[in-house]
Enzyme design. Structure first.
Site, PDB file in Angstrom:
ATOM      1  N   GLY A  82       0.824  -1.204   0.000  1.00  0.00           N
ATOM      2  CA  GLY A  82       0.000   0.000   0.000  1.00  0.00           C
ATOM      3  C   GLY A  82       0.853   1.247   0.000  1.00  0.00           C
ATOM      4  O   GLY A  82       1.661   1.443   0.910  1.00  0.00           O
ATOM      5  N   GLY A  83       0.657   2.081  -0.994  1.00  0.00           N
ATOM      6  CA  GLY A  83       1.450   3.309  -1.101  1.00  0.00           C
ATOM      7  C   GLY A  83       0.669   4.546  -0.737  1.00  0.00           C
ATOM      8  O   GLY A  83       0.905   5.638  -1.271  1.00  0.00           O
ATOM      9  N   GLY A  84      -0.268   4.410   0.207  1.00  0.00           N
ATOM     10  CA  GLY A  84      -1.019   5.562   0.708  1.00  0.00           C
ATOM     11  C   GLY A  84      -0.257   6.268   1.817  1.00  0.00           C
ATOM     12  O   GLY A  84       0.914   5.998   2.066  1.00  0.00           O
ATOM     13  N   ASN A 123     -12.130  18.420  12.295  1.00  0.00           N
ATOM     14  CA  ASN A 123     -12.491  17.597  13.454  1.00  0.00           C
ATOM     15  C   ASN A 123     -12.844  18.439  14.675  1.00  0.00           C
ATOM     16  O   ASN A 123     -13.789  18.137  15.406  1.00  0.00           O
ATOM     17  CB  ASN A 123     -11.330  16.654  13.805  1.00  0.00           C
ATOM     18  CG  ASN A 123     -11.091  15.607  12.738  1.00  0.00           C
ATOM     19  OD1 ASN A 123     -11.830  15.505  11.773  1.00  0.00           O
ATOM     20  ND2 ASN A 123     -10.049  14.812  12.909  1.00  0.00           N
ATOM     21  N   LYS A 147     -10.951   2.102  18.608  1.00  0.00           N
ATOM     22  CA  LYS A 147     -10.650   2.933  17.432  1.00  0.00           C
ATOM     23  C   LYS A 147     -11.893   3.094  16.553  1.00  0.00           C
ATOM     24  O   LYS A 147     -12.144   4.162  16.000  1.00  0.00           O
ATOM     25  CB  LYS A 147      -9.520   2.280  16.631  1.00  0.00           C
ATOM     26  CG  LYS A 147      -9.121   3.031  15.349  1.00  0.00           C
ATOM     27  CD  LYS A 147      -8.355   4.301  15.670  1.00  0.00           C
ATOM     28  CE  LYS A 147      -8.020   5.111  14.412  1.00  0.00           C
ATOM     29  NZ  LYS A 147      -7.113   4.429  13.496  1.00  0.00           N
TER      30      LYS A 147
END
Length: 307
Positions: A15-17, A206, A188
């Site tokens: 994963g390259g996020g 937020n 979480k």
């Protein structure tokens, strides 16, 4: 290092996020790191130009290995899976690529992916939560926007070679271990479910959930539904944790809002979808959660049509 555990030399990151690149940035100082990407263009850019890491206004270039996931022969000592929850099925379909890997760590939001991991149960399968803030600027650039920790718990097998992660004292990037994976993920999940969908629908930071009283009341009403269907040990402590995360990330835009604003698929199925599934199992209707779920689904569809 625990007795009987081998030292980690090579670490793979699928994963390259933002989270994948953040982990690569920190662990590349201690280990041989390879990032396995979905697109060959990103892998080539990481290989040719290096990973650009931004922290507190300073920039650092990091050399690492990168290649596309489906073309890889993965033989790393430890592999992190950092793709979004809705891509887990693709990972499982290519599980033969992990034949040489003993320990795999899954770092996804929500809990919908847990039921998908049983085909890997002969390995050491670890699930975890990421409490860092990270922002991906482009295919090779990640910014560490909020320092936190990564917490891991064993789902199948043992911690395997992951126990060695805490032996390395990496500044601003600690690893902790939990005994109960469900309690860890529920904690979480509640935060994600209370903050992400509301901020995405209202298009706010937020911190605005605490600053604007009607928004705060909306979040409290939503939490009152979660309490009915999720195994929350201490309700007051759980609520205080939500508020604390809002305060710490007050200036941040949630990942769900970022996904909506960039016409990307969200993780609403893994987050509120899981809450609704639990309600269905228990025969409890959750009208606010259902409304919010459909609202985000609608924004997803609208964004896709406008592309």
């Amino acid at each position: 290092m625990m007795e009987g555990e081998e030292e980690i030399v090579k670490i793979g990151i699928v994963g390259g996020g933002a989270i994948g690149l953040l982990i690569a940035a920190y662990l590349s100082n201690e280990y041989e790191v390879t990032v396995y990407t979905r697109r060959s263009a990103q892998a080539q850019r990481l290989m040719n130009e290096g990973l650009r890491f931004v922290k507190r206004g300073e920039t650092k270039r990091i050399s690492l290995q990168a290649m596309t996931f489906t073309e890889a022969n993965i033989n790393d000592d430890l592999v992190f899976i950092t793709v979004k929850q809705y891509d887990i099925a693709t990972i499982i379909n290519h599980r033969n690529l992990f034949d040489q890997v003993k320990t795999v760590v899954f770092l996804q939001n929500g809990m919908g992916h847990i039921k998908l991991l049983s085909p890997l149960m002969e390995k050491n399968i670890i699930v975890g939560i990421v409490e860092h803030g990270a922002l991906k600027h482009d295919d090779r650039t990640v910014e560490h926007t909020g320092i936190g920790k990564i917490v891991l718990a064993s789902l199948y097998g043992t911690f395997g070679q992951a126990v060695n992660l805490s032996a390395k004292s990496i500044s601003d990037f600690p690893f902790e271990f939990a005994n109960n994976w469900e309690n860890m993920l529920v904690k979480k999940l509640i935060v994600n479910a209370a903050i992400n969908p509301l901020t995405a629908l209202l298009r706010i930071k937020n911190g605005d959930l605490l600053k604007v009283k009607p928004y705060y009341e909306m979040m409290k009403l939503l939490f009152s539904e979660f309490k009915q269907v999720l195994p929350i040990e201490d309700e007051q402590k759980a609520w205080e944790h939500i508020v604390s995360v809002c305060q710490k990330t007050a200036e941040n835009y949630s990942s769900m809002l970022m996904d909506i604003s960039q016409n990307r698929k969200t993780e609403i199925d893994a987050i509120l979808g899981y809450v609704l599934e639990k309600g269905k199992e228990l025969g409890i209707t959750l009208p606010l959660s259902q409304f919010l779920f459909y609202a985000i689904k609608g924004l997803e569809e609208g964004g896709t049509k406008n592309e």
